[in-house]
Design an enzyme around this catalytic site. Structure first.
Site, PDB file in Angstrom:
ATOM      1  N   THR A 136     -69.082  -0.966 -61.616  1.00  0.00           N
ATOM      2  CA  THR A 136     -70.009  -0.957 -60.801  1.00  0.00           C
ATOM      3  C   THR A 136     -71.207   0.382 -60.884  1.00  0.00           C
ATOM      4  O   THR A 136     -71.969   0.734 -60.150  1.00  0.00           O
ATOM      5  CB  THR A 136     -69.840  -0.751 -59.334  1.00  0.00           C
ATOM      6  OG1 THR A 136     -68.816   0.487 -59.313  1.00  0.00           O
ATOM      7  CG2 THR A 136     -68.934  -1.963 -58.919  1.00  0.00           C
ATOM      8  N   GLU A 137     -70.830   0.941 -62.014  1.00  0.00           N
ATOM      9  CA  GLU A 137     -71.659   2.152 -62.404  1.00  0.00           C
ATOM     10  C   GLU A 137     -72.970   1.947 -62.195  1.00  0.00           C
ATOM     11  O   GLU A 137     -73.927   2.833 -61.799  1.00  0.00           O
ATOM     12  CB  GLU A 137     -71.148   2.643 -63.843  1.00  0.00           C
ATOM     13  CG  GLU A 137     -69.685   3.256 -63.963  1.00  0.00           C
ATOM     14  CD  GLU A 137     -68.630   2.241 -64.063  1.00  0.00           C
ATOM     15  OE1 GLU A 137     -67.510   2.788 -64.562  1.00  0.00           O
ATOM     16  OE2 GLU A 137     -68.855   0.925 -64.099  1.00  0.00           O
TER      17      GLU A 137
END
Length: 260
Positions: A136-137
């Site tokens: 999810t960066e």
């Protein structure tokens, strides 16, 4: 068994179990936990009584990625400090990936961002159906830099682009279909299942053969075809001279099960 603030370490039946132990933080990573993991994996690597390593998480999550307080702290770092910190995580991933012993991830909850990275670099990964996976960066303006190196190798460019660019969460079933994990196992059975896989590796396979096979896989990915084949031929020849090979073939010819 010994404990650190962020992990526990336990050995039984030649299996070392390293457990992330910050359930109140969803086993999130910070600099201290990364250093503790490096120390635990180094201890397992150096221990001749250990043949297989299981990585697990205590609580409802396997690992939720970076700790929020840790992310805030990184904002105050200069480039040199952030590079040093990033290299600690790089070394942890590199050490797990290249470890001579088989590493199994037992995933009993969400594996997000850095946690999904740990699942990616394990040799074998098994998860409960309820677990979710994702990098999810990009959703917080960050990048999945280190894990991308391993993920592209593991599941291919197309699927890696899907997961890394969208930052979406996928089910354990979808993660298995992508090749990110090996299999989904019901929650009430996963611990026994992983234990049996680990125990079978301890009793049914040569430690040297497991180590060399891991190196062969890495070489096949890293080198051009001709170099990979030449390396494989040499490893093949060298392994024939190893005591484990002589022992195993001798037992096979005598119709006996070798004692590994």
């Amino acid at each position: 068994m010994w404990n650190m603030p962020g992990i526990t370490y336990h050995i039984a039946d030649r299996i070392a179990t390293i457990t992330l132990n910050r359930p109140e933080k969803r086993n999130a990573l910070n600099g201290d936990v990364v250093r503790e993991l490096r120390e635990a994996f180094a201890a397992a690597a150096a221990d001749d009584t250990v043949k297989v390593v299981v990585l697990a998480g205590n609580g409802k999550a396997f690992c939720a990625g970076a700790d929020l307080d840790y992310l805030q702290q990184l904002q105050a770092n200069n480039l040199e400090a952030n590079l040093a910190d990033s290299r600690e995580l790089m070394l942890l991933m590199q050490e797990i990936y290249s470890m001579e012993k088989v590493v199994i991830a037992r995933i009993e909850g969400d594996a997000i961002a850095g946690g999904c990275g740990l699942a990616t670099i394990a040799d074998l990964s098994y998860a409960v159906p309820e677990a979710r996976f994702g990098y999810t960066e990009v959703k917080i303006g960050f990048v999945p830099a280190l894990v991308s190196v391993f993920l592209v190798r593991k599941i291919g460019e197309g699927r890696a682009r899907d997961l890394l660019l969208t930052g979406r969460l996928v089910t354990a079933e979808k993660a298995a279909s992508f090749g990110l994990i090996n299999e989904t196992i019901p929650a009430d059975k996963i611990r026994d299942y992983v234990q049996q896989v680990a125990f079978s590796l301890c009793t049914d396979a040569s430690a040297n053969s497991l180590n060399v096979t891991k190196k062969l896989i890495s070489a096949a990915l890293e080198n051009p075809l001709t170099e990979a084949l030449e390396s494989a031929a040499r490893i093949n020849a060298e392994t024939r001279q190893h005591p484990d090979c002589r022992k195993g073939i001798g037992a096979f010819l005598d119709k006996l099960k070798p004692d590994w």
